[in-house]
Design a protein around this motif. Structure first.
Motif, PDB file in Angstrom:
ATOM      1  N   UNK A 462       0.806  -1.313   0.005  1.00 11.50           N
ATOM      2  CA  UNK A 462      -0.028  -0.018  -0.127  1.00 11.50           C
ATOM      3  C   UNK A 462       0.861   1.240  -0.104  1.00 11.50           C
ATOM      4  N   UNK A 463       1.738   1.480   1.062  1.00  9.26           N
ATOM      5  CA  UNK A 463       2.643   2.701   0.890  1.00  9.26           C
ATOM      6  C   UNK A 463       3.715   2.396  -0.088  1.00  9.26           C
ATOM      7  N   UNK A 464       4.137   1.337  -0.486  1.00  7.65           N
ATOM      8  CA  UNK A 464       5.244   1.115  -1.474  1.00  7.65           C
ATOM      9  C   UNK A 464       4.988   1.965  -2.649  1.00  7.65           C
ATOM     10  N   UNK A 465       3.468   1.652  -2.943  1.00  7.79           N
ATOM     11  CA  UNK A 465       2.836   2.454  -4.227  1.00  7.79           C
ATOM     12  C   UNK A 465       3.848   4.109  -4.555  1.00  7.79           C
ATOM     13  N   UNK A 466       3.993   4.471  -3.352  1.00  4.67           N
ATOM     14  CA  UNK A 466       4.563   5.903  -3.459  1.00  4.67           C
ATOM     15  C   UNK A 466       5.885   5.874  -4.152  1.00  4.67           C
ATOM     16  N   UNK A 467       6.542   4.888  -4.361  1.00  6.36           N
ATOM     17  CA  UNK A 467       7.714   4.788  -5.276  1.00  6.36           C
ATOM     18  C   UNK A 467       7.130   5.059  -6.732  1.00  6.36           C
ATOM     19  N   UNK A 468       5.912   4.896  -7.054  1.00  4.99           N
ATOM     20  CA  UNK A 468       5.567   5.088  -8.517  1.00  4.99           C
ATOM     21  C   UNK A 468       5.287   6.453  -8.722  1.00  4.99           C
ATOM     22  N   UNK A 469       4.789   7.229  -7.646  1.00  4.46           N
ATOM     23  CA  UNK A 469       4.197   8.514  -7.716  1.00  4.46           C
ATOM     24  C   UNK A 469       5.049   9.521  -7.656  1.00  4.46           C
ATOM     25  N   UNK A 470       6.012   9.194  -6.570  1.00  2.00           N
ATOM     26  CA  UNK A 470       7.068  10.452  -6.149  1.00  2.00           C
ATOM     27  C   UNK A 470       8.200  10.458  -6.856  1.00  2.00           C
ATOM     28  N   UNK A 471       8.800  11.749  -7.185  1.00  3.84           N
ATOM     29  CA  UNK A 471      10.143  11.638  -7.785  1.00  3.84           C
ATOM     30  C   UNK A 471      11.003  11.998  -6.751  1.00  3.84           C
ATOM     31  N   UNK A 472      12.347  12.230  -7.235  1.00  6.29           N
ATOM     32  CA  UNK A 472      13.304  12.552  -6.141  1.00  6.29           C
ATOM     33  C   UNK A 472      14.070  11.217  -5.413  1.00  6.29           C
ATOM     34  N   UNK A 473      15.402  11.166  -5.315  1.00  7.74           N
ATOM     35  CA  UNK A 473      16.078  10.349  -4.599  1.00  7.74           C
ATOM     36  C   UNK A 473      15.961  10.372  -2.892  1.00  7.74           C
ATOM     37  N   UNK A 474      15.401   9.494  -2.305  1.00  7.09           N
ATOM     38  CA  UNK A 474      15.191   9.656  -1.062  1.00  7.09           C
ATOM     39  C   UNK A 474      16.593   9.648  -0.114  1.00  7.09           C
ATOM     40  N   UNK A 475      16.545  10.804   0.851  1.00 13.54           N
ATOM     41  CA  UNK A 475      18.005  10.536   1.580  1.00 13.54           C
ATOM     42  C   UNK A 475      17.627  10.092   2.979  1.00 13.54           C
ATOM     43  N   UNK A 476      18.579   9.190   3.295  1.00 13.18           N
ATOM     44  CA  UNK A 476      18.430   8.641   4.641  1.00 13.18           C
ATOM     45  C   UNK A 476      19.701   8.915   5.541  1.00 13.18           C
ATOM     46  N   UNK A 477      19.331   9.512   6.360  1.00 14.28           N
ATOM     47  CA  UNK A 477      20.464   9.866   7.539  1.00 14.28           C
ATOM     48  C   UNK A 477      20.546   8.864   8.428  1.00 14.28           C
ATOM     49  N   UNK A 478      21.758   8.320   8.523  1.00 16.12           N
ATOM     50  CA  UNK A 478      21.996   7.033   9.477  1.00 16.12           C
ATOM     51  C   UNK A 478      22.817   7.501  10.665  1.00 16.12           C
ATOM     52  N   UNK A 479      22.646   7.108  11.847  1.00 11.24           N
ATOM     53  CA  UNK A 479      23.461   7.242  12.999  1.00 11.24           C
ATOM     54  C   UNK A 479      23.456   6.143  13.932  1.00 11.24           C
ATOM     55  N   UNK A 480      24.644   5.564  14.270  1.00 10.91           N
ATOM     56  CA  UNK A 480      24.586   4.415  14.915  1.00 10.91           C
ATOM     57  C   UNK A 480      25.146   4.766  16.465  1.00 10.91           C
ATOM     58  N   UNK A 481      24.335   4.341  17.310  1.00 10.74           N
ATOM     59  CA  UNK A 481      24.935   4.873  18.726  1.00 10.74           C
ATOM     60  C   UNK A 481      25.077   3.405  19.537  1.00 10.74           C
ATOM     61  N   UNK A 482      26.059   3.677  20.526  1.00  8.04           N
ATOM     62  CA  UNK A 482      26.119   2.283  21.180  1.00  8.04           C
ATOM     63  C   UNK A 482      26.400   2.828  22.927  1.00  8.04           C
TER      64      UNK A 482
END
Ligand code: B3K
Ligand code: ZN
Length: 888
Positions: A462-482
């Motif tokens: 259901x939400x994955x369909x957004x990949x068909x309708x939204x342009x632009x490369x998503x940016x994923x900020x990642x931080x690993x904490x320990x």
């Protein structure tokens, strides 16, 4: 600003614009406006009297009203530059028709009729290479997307499926071979020196899959027996000039690739071929790579012809990949086609994924994945972050030819690959089986595919369909904490605003990851997490010490990961990661972080721990005996300048180039001995098409590339030796590529040798142009200007145009010359080429369209060139749309 112009308006016409209303701007076509066709055309019979400059076409259409249509009395038959010479309805000549612009409207009283329309076309004058055109004395067609309407009046839309019968008559000496879709049902000779053939294609198809070829051709023949025992006659047709020198001895690799594709599609996707005949024709004048016409694929010669003397390893891979791609379309495209052109990714994204998986299985899986990601990042990411950004299922267009993009093809493939990653290969196969079964013989939509995947593979998309309708490369900020015994991964996604889409919703992003123990160098197994919110945290227990994170392994999602990683962690992953893509990625990140620090100045000024870390990691890679050379060659490649520029909000191409060359030079000098030793080791490996021999060739050229920047005199000597000793094109071209960028006497000598050695071979002559246009030589721009005047250069052949100017536009140092000359050269080309071949001309607009992301001085020069093009009279719809969108 709307700069689109009607291509029929001449300069003189504009003088009377005050008196007469301005012609309509070409209409924006919108996905939401889709209506089913008013009339269906179950059968088509085409009769061609072939002639190079006057071909007569009689089209007989059996039409019936579509119960799902709106009840229009008239049938609209699309045309483009053709005239109706005679029209009959149910056997009676009629005047009950009118032209509506280029289209023919015929009023029809009943529910079902037979319409016959006669037209005449001039293939020799068709420089656009759409519709029926002449190439090297032969006749051939290209109909996708809207070329059929240049041949005959027809509802030229992919949701009108018809069975085709074709009859053609032509001079037997000039056109000894007559081909069309399906099977040849009859043929014969006439007393006047002409002959004829009749073809019938039993599978209903849209008009864009129609094809006809007539010419003096010779066939490489073979057979393939399908899984249910059908024997299929295979033929690859190439030119066969009377005095010899044809291409028949260079089709073996294409034929082997075809048979491997047929077998693989049965085994991996359960898809079997469905005709007794499969023809491929190679033509030298072609707008793109190849075309999947039912049972009669037409190919650009460059994706058919290959032998060791004239084709590089890269060319071999490209032939195999494109042969597979077009063959796979027989199911993903032909048996199940597209409802409308907004659904293009339904067939192209899926077919690209299928050809990628095939090539992964035929060669090195990891190297193929790296290559595919490199293409995505260098071609699609810039598209997604620029003025031409569009979703993989666009919402509107003016000229559909402009939407055969890296987004529709390559990002489209990545989107389906993500479904496969989430489902696993077996469930994914259940999804594709259901899709093909459910929609066989139909014109389907992307939504149909997603639904079949949900039902067949058991995914909730259901939400994955957004990949068909939204342009632009998503940016994923990642931080690993320990903390304590736990590692916590905090992820946050943003999908950037793109033209027409200021606001975005978070999309499901599947990320494969592993957490490495620094001491043992191992991890406890890979995991798949799906980030489906704007931000989320993922906890991993049992880590007494902070682990090293390997994220987006295998490039499981087409996103940009934003994470500042300590150099020692990247060096660790570059040496230890058991996912080959992640290992490559660590090496790339190390270099990207260094080269983009301070806006790209770091490498030029050159210093510091960052550079040392890259040197150490590369040294380990060169020495790692567990690595195969194909992979080693990948790890040695620095990120490209376009990808580096992508990392910066506003890029200075001059600084990026200097930084990257500075780093290459430092590495080349520092690792000189090792690189020379590797070159020597690899030079001892004899020619072969096996992975080890191919790896050795890749290594040789990559070693020369680094040496050329650091110790040019050493590189010049080794490259000249490599060129002279070469018994294959990979070594020869690799050596010449390096020499073309150096100031050395061998440069001119060996470029001349190369030209003379392959005189008359068009594909190798293309290489000769590209080597110079793409070179690192400081005078590359002047060389291109001179080459444009060379007697072998012509604007009439798209391969030749691309060989010079696409190589030039992809050469950052030359194209981005601070003077703006590079921009002017490309704009001049666009203006000169537009009236000859609009589709190819429009393909040169995107490099200029990057102006918003370039430093102010160059940006102004780029924009000025776009405005100059926009102001030119009579621009094609193709170029006008691209320039208009680029200016925004
Ligand atoms: N379907 C064709 C592309 C047609 C492009 C028309 N401008 C080749 C391919 O993708 O297989
Ligand atoms: Zn395709």
């Amino acid at each position: 600003m709307d700069i689109a112009r009607d291509p029929t308006v001449t300069a003189d016409d504009t003088q009377i614009a005050d008196a007469a209303p301005m012609p309509q701007h070409p209409q924006e076509i919108r996905r939401e406006d889709y209506h089913p066709p008013e009339w269906l055309v179950p059968q088509v019979a085409l009769d061609f009297a072939l002639d190079l400059d006057a071909t007569r076409v009689v089209t007989r259409l059996t039409v019936q009203r579509n119960p799902e249509g709106g009840g229009d009395k008239a049938i609209r038959l699309n045309g483009d530059g053709i005239a109706a010479l005679a029209v009959t309805v149910d056997g009676n000549a009629t005047n009950d028709w009118q032209m509506d612009g280029p289209d023919l409207l015929i009023t029809l009283p009943g529910e079902a009729h037979e319409i016959v329309v006669e037209t005449q076309i001039n293939p020799a004058a068709n420089s656009q290479l759409m519709g029926l055109y002449a190439s090297n004395g032969m006749l051939c067609t290209q109909c996708e997307a809207e070329g059929f309407r240049r041949i005959a009046f027809f509802p030229d839309r992919p949701d009108v499926l018809s069975t085709y019968s074709v009859r053609m008559t032509g001079d037997k000496a000039r056109f000894p071979v007559l081909l069309s879709n399906g099977n040849c049902t009859d043929s014969g000779d006439n007393a006047d020196g002409t002959h004829w053939a009749e073809w019938h294609d039993p599978w209903p198809k849209p008009s864009y899959l129609f094809a006809l070829v007539a010419g003096d051709l010779a066939a490489d023949r073979d057979t393939f027996t399908t899984m249910s025992g059908r024997e299929v006659q295979l033929a690859i047709w190439v030119r066969a000039p009377k005095g010899g020198g044809g291409d028949l001895d260079r089709t073996g690799h294409a034929m082997r690739s075809l048979k491997k594709s047929m077998k693989w599609d049965e085994e991996v996707f359960g898809r079997e071929y469905d005709l007794d005949l499969f023809n491929i024709v190679a033509v030298s004048d072609f707008n793109m790579g190849a075309m999947e016409n039912k049972g009669l694929n037409v190919f650009n010669t460059r994706y058919v012809l290959a032998d060791p003397e004239t084709a590089t390893d890269g060319d071999y891979d490209a032939v195999e990949g494109v042969i597979a791609h077009e063959y796979f379309h027989n199911w993903s495209g032909n048996r199940v086609t597209c409802r409308d052109w907004f659904q293009l990714s339904l067939k192209e994204g899926l077919t690209v994924l299928r050809d990628q998986l095939f090539s992964q299985d035929m060669g090195s899986e990891s190297v193929k994945r790296i290559e595919d990601v490199r293409i995505l990042r260098s071609a699609q990411f810039p598209e997604d972050s620029g003025p031409l950004a569009h979703p993989i299922r666009p919402d509107s267009y003016r000229e559909i030819s402009n939407f055969y993009t890296s987004t529709v093809y390559n990002k489209g493939a990545e989107v389906i690959r993500m479904m496969r990653t989430m489902a696993g290969p077996e469930a994914f196969r259940k999804g594709t089986d259901l899709y093909f079964d459910r929609h066989d013989g139909e014109a389907a939509t992307c939504e149909d595919f997603v639904k079949a995947m949900e039902d067949g593979a058991g995914l909730d998309l259901s939400r994955f369909r957004l990949w068909y309708s939204q342009a632009g490369t998503p940016r994923v900020e990642a931080r690993l904490k320990h903390a304590g015994n736990e590692a916590v991964l905090h992820l946050k996604q943003t999908v950037p605003a793109t033209p027409g889409q200021p606001e975005k919703q978070p999309m499901p992003i599947p990320l494969r990851l592993a957490l490495f123990d620094r001491e043992s160098g191992g991890h406890r197994g890979e995991q798949l997490i799906v980030l489906d919110k704007a931000s989320d945290s993922f906890r991993f227990g049992g880590f007494a010490t902070p682990p090293v994170l390997s994220l987006n392994r295998g490039f499981s999602a087409p996103v940009a990961i934003e994470r500042q990683v300590a150099e020692d962690e990247l060096v660790f992953l570059a040496a230890h990661d058991d996912d080959p893509f992640a290992r490559y990625e660590a090496m790339q990140s190390l270099t990207v972080q260094y080269l983009t620090a301070a806006g790209g100045e770091a490498g030029a000024t050159g210093s510091g721990a960052g550079r040392e870390a890259i040197g150490t990691a590369l040294e380990a890679i060169l020495a790692d005996s567990a690595l195969d050379d194909l992979m080693r060659g990948e790890l040695m490649m620095l990120p490209g300048e376009t990808y580096l520029a992508e990392q910066l909000l506003v890029a200075d191409p001059g600084a990026i180039h200097a930084a990257r060359e500075g780093l290459k030079g430092w590495l080349g000098a520092r690792l000189e001995q090792r690189l020379v030793a590797l070159h020597e080791r690899a030079s001892a490996v004899p020619y072969g098409l096996d992975a080890a021999a191919r790896g050795a060739r890749k290594l040789k050229t990559q070693a020369l590339v680094l040496l050329a920047a650091g110790v040019p005199e050493v590189a010049a000597r080794l490259a000249a030796e490599q060129y002279r000793a070469a018994d294959n094109m990979t070594d020869r071209q690799g050596a010449l590529m390096v020499l073309a960028g150096l100031e050395t006497p061998a440069r001119a000598e060996l470029l001349a040798d190369f030209k003379a050695r392959y005189e008359g071979n068009a594909l190798v002559t293309d290489k000769w142009f590209s080597l110079q246009a793409g070179s690192l030589h400081p005078q590359a721009l002047d060389h291109v200007r001179e080459l444009a005047g060379h007697s072998d250069f012509t604007l009439a052949n798209p391969n030749r145009v691309r060989s010079l100017y696409m190589a030039f536009a992809a050469n950052p140092q030359a194209f981005h010359a601070a003077s703006g000359e590079g921009y002017r050269m490309i704009a001049d080309l666009i203006l000169a080429l537009d009236p000859i071949n609009a589709q190819t001309a429009a393909r040169f607009v995107p490099p200029l369209g990057r102006w918003r992301r370039i430093e102010p001085a160059r940006s102004a020069l780029m924009r000025a060139e776009l405005e100059r093009i926009a102001a030119a009279p009579n621009l094609s719809r193709d170029t006008a749309e691209q320039v208009g969108r680029s200016l925004g």
